[in-house]
Design an enzyme around this catalytic site. Structure first.
Site, PDB file in Angstrom:
ATOM      1  N   CYS A 378     -31.844 -98.494 -90.109  1.00  0.00           N
ATOM      2  CA  CYS A 378     -32.146 -97.075 -90.341  1.00  0.00           C
ATOM      3  C   CYS A 378     -31.944 -96.273 -89.049  1.00  0.00           C
ATOM      4  CB  CYS A 378     -33.536 -96.932 -90.931  1.00  0.00           C
ATOM      5  SG  CYS A 378     -33.695 -95.430 -91.907  1.00  0.00           S
ATOM      6  N   HIS A 513     -33.575-100.226 -95.571  1.00  0.00           N
ATOM      7  CA  HIS A 513     -34.550-101.164 -94.985  1.00  0.00           C
ATOM      8  C   HIS A 513     -34.487-102.507 -95.710  1.00  0.00           C
ATOM      9  CE1 HIS A 513     -36.687 -98.478 -92.218  1.00  0.00           C
ATOM     10  NE2 HIS A 513     -36.383 -97.538 -93.080  1.00  0.00           N
ATOM     11  N   GLU A 515     -35.504-105.309 -94.814  1.00  0.00           N
ATOM     12  CA  GLU A 515     -36.714-106.129 -94.610  1.00  0.00           C
ATOM     13  C   GLU A 515     -37.704-106.008 -95.767  1.00  0.00           C
ATOM     14  OE1 GLU A 515     -35.954-103.363 -93.028  1.00  0.00           O
ATOM     15  OE2 GLU A 515     -37.689-102.229 -92.306  1.00  0.00           O
TER      16      GLU A 515
HETATM   17  N1  GLN Z   1     -35.853 -90.752 -88.373  1.00  0.00           N
HETATM   18  C1  GLN Z   1     -34.703 -91.141 -89.105  1.00  0.00           C
HETATM   19  C2  GLN Z   1     -34.525 -90.310 -90.362  1.00  0.00           C
HETATM   20  O1  GLN Z   1     -35.455 -89.726 -90.855  1.00  0.00           O
HETATM   21  C3  GLN Z   1     -34.739 -92.626 -89.444  1.00  0.00           C
HETATM   22  C4  GLN Z   1     -35.871 -93.014 -90.331  1.00  0.00           C
HETATM   23  C5  GLN Z   1     -36.105 -94.489 -90.368  1.00  0.00           C
HETATM   24  O2  GLN Z   1     -35.728 -95.207 -89.461  1.00  0.00           O
HETATM   25  N2  GLN Z   1     -36.772 -94.963 -91.396  1.00  0.00           N
HETATM   26  O3  GLN Z   1     -33.462 -90.240 -90.886  1.00  0.00           O
END
Ligand code: GLN
Length: 541
Positions: A378, A513, A515
């Site tokens: 992410c 994600h 995970e």
């Molecule tokens: N801050 C980033 C976004 O909002 C990544 C978010 C995250 O890593 N879950 O896009």
């Protein structure tokens, strides 16, 4: 016929009630029963989405896009069930529902009160279990004695009266503190906690006693006597060397027998081979790797709960021990890269906000240049795109709109519209922060022949998202020049979901994600492959 088990906690928080609920679910499955696991959270937030990870830990996202408590992660990892929006509710959500009904006039002039309106709303949530599971396990967050938990205790008391004692069991988890000057484990806090429950009309049927070891028969008898529970229903919940031992321990300590007896169900030997195999692999690794996790929330590792587990699952899949080195990204900006010098893999996890970003970018440059396996999740993918654009592409000022809203070279920005199935979803700078990210499972098409498609072994995947910003595909020429390959895209080809580098043995960034979907008995392919790549690195010094 569905049976309900409510799990409360007493004495102190952080006893591992979520893990206990999940492990009890796993033992009941080992007896051949189906389970559903749910959580009632007494805090006032509508969901944990806006809470700080360093206070509340990770936000676990479900396929259907709910931002939930991290305990739902335990439920999925132990029981293999897929949780959904209906499996976690907070006081904030309950009140939101009650108050919007009040505004609509649904209560026909009544005075709205905690009892019955709030307690009824809680009961409606409990009854919304689909009815097909043999057991519904419902954990109550917080600790008996908290002010916020009172409506929940009242609701479950009423619920039990309504549907019958034979279908509802109350299990209470408590702590036995060891007082070293007396050389004893003390039962008094447990007695107090049970009497607090009794004062709300709830007699626990089973006590799960947390201590660093198994209770003696004498201690069990004493607790049984004072707490009005039979001695066989006072069950030890000792500390475990690995969490995957807990279902086995619960069986050995008789928790499953106590539960099945309570419900008048026959007892036979459960099939715990799944857990025995996992514990055996964890305890007999054939090697070890060290992975650096370069993040910002390293002061509370619960912020990375699913990530930690998924990395260990990658280890289980490769019969290797995974040592995690927590590297504070902000510190790394000041002290340099020494902490990365002997690691076999570098991972930048999800994150929000500016603090530590330059440290993360430096770690990514280091992984790229030294050909160390890199896994960006992410924010970790977004940072990798920024790193490459700045250092290899044509955008020396590359950044993200999250951090530099006015910057003209933002390769990561806010998408205002995107498709979820056939529905158009929208968001703007001014949209509420809570619950408005790209949330939940989205499909992704993999580029044939890419590393990602080899790892997944297919052409289409579905993974869970939780982010507001996206990599901007319009900078394609810059990305090509920077050596980035987009190996996973959203079905409409607008949102980059996976990046990789062809000039590197293992360099992958994912916008989702992974995970969140890894299980000890079904390690996620990306984590399995990342650990396998790390094992090929000869950097142990
Ligand atoms: N801050 C980033 C976004 O909002 C990544 C978010 C995250 O890593 N879950 O896009």
């Amino acid at each position: 016929m569905t049976r309900y088990i409510f799990i409360t906690g007493g004495v102190v928080s952080s006893l591992g009630k979520g893990l206990a609920t999940a492990a009890l679910g796993a033992v009941l499955q080992a007896h051949g029963y189906s389970v559903r696991l749910r959580k009632l959270d007494p805090y006032l937030n509508v969901d944990p989405g806006t809470m700080s990870p360093t206070q509340h830990g990770e936000v676990f996202v479900t396929d259907d896009g709910a931002e939930t408590d991290l305990d739902l992660g335990h439920y999925e990892r132990f029981a293999g069930v897929t949780t959904n929006k209906q499996d976690n509710i907070t006081t904030g959500r309950i009140y939101t529902n009650v108050l919007s009904r009040e505004r609509r006039g649904d209560y026909l002039g009544a005075t709205i009160q905690v009892v019955p309106h709030v307690t009824d709303e809680i009961q409606d949530f409990i009854k919304a279990a689909d009815g097909t599971a043999d057991f519904v396990l419902i954990e109550l967050g917080g600790t008996v004695g908290d002010i916020e938990i009172l409506p929940f205790l009242e609701a479950i008391r009423q619920f039990r009266n309504e549907i019958g004692h034979k279908r509802v069991m109350f299990a209470h988890m408590t702590l036995l503190p060891y007082i070293s000057v007396a050389g004893e484990y003390k039962t008094k806090p447990t007695q107090h906690s049970v009497s607090e429950l009794l004062s709300h009309g709830i007699q626990p049927n089973v006590l799960m006693c947390r201590a660093d070891r198994v209770l003696t028969d004498g201690e069990r008898k004493k607790i049984a006597q004072f707490c009005n529970v039979s001695p066989e229903n006072v069950v030890s919940a000792p500390d475990a060397k690995t969490i995957y031992q807990v279902p086995i321990t619960y069986h050995e300590e008789g928790l499953d027998r106590a539960v099945l007896n309570y419900f008048d169900l026959p007892f036979s030997k459960p099939d715990l081979s799944r857990w025995e195999n996992i514990v055996h692999t964890v305890q007999n690794p054939e090697g070890a790797v060290t992975i650096a996790v370069v993040g910002k929330y390293v002061t509370l590792l619960d912020s990375y709960k699913s990530l930690i587990e998924a990395l260990h699952h990658g280890g289980i899949a490769n019969k290797t021990r995974v040592n995690l080195r927590w590297v504070d990204a902000e510190k790394l900006e000041k002290t340099g890269l020494e902490e990365l010098q002997d690691v076999q893999g570098i991972l930048v996890p999800g994150g929000f906000g500016e603090r530590g970003t330059e440290g993360k970018i430096r770690a990514i440059t280091y992984a790229r240049e030294n050909k160390i396996p890199y896994f960006g999740i992410c924010f970790g993918m977004q940072m990798a795109v920024i790193e490459a654009s700045r250092n290899l592409g044509s955008l020396p000022e590359a950044n993200s709109s999250e951090l530099r809203p006015e910057n003209p070279q933002n390769v990561v920005g806010l998408m205002t519209e995107w498709l979820k199935g056939n529905e158009l979803e929208t968001r703007h700078e001014t949209t509420d922060l809570g619950g408005t990210m790209r949330l939940g499972a989205y499909p992704c098409f993999l580029e044939q022949g890419s590393l990602a498609s080899k790892i997944y072994g297919g052409a289409e995947i579905s993974e869970r998202h939780r982010h507001r910003y996206e990599v901007n595909i319009n900078y394609k020429t810059n990305y090509n020049q920077a050596g980035l390959v987009f190996s996973g895209m959203s079905p409409d080809n607008k949102l980059p979901e996976i990046i990789e580098r062809n000039d590197h043995p293992w360099f992958i960034g994912v916008q989702f994600h992974p995970e969140l979907k890894s299980k000890p008995f079904a390690p996620h392919p990306l984590f399995k492959s990342f650990i396998a790549a790390a094992m090929k690195q000869e950097r142990l010094v």
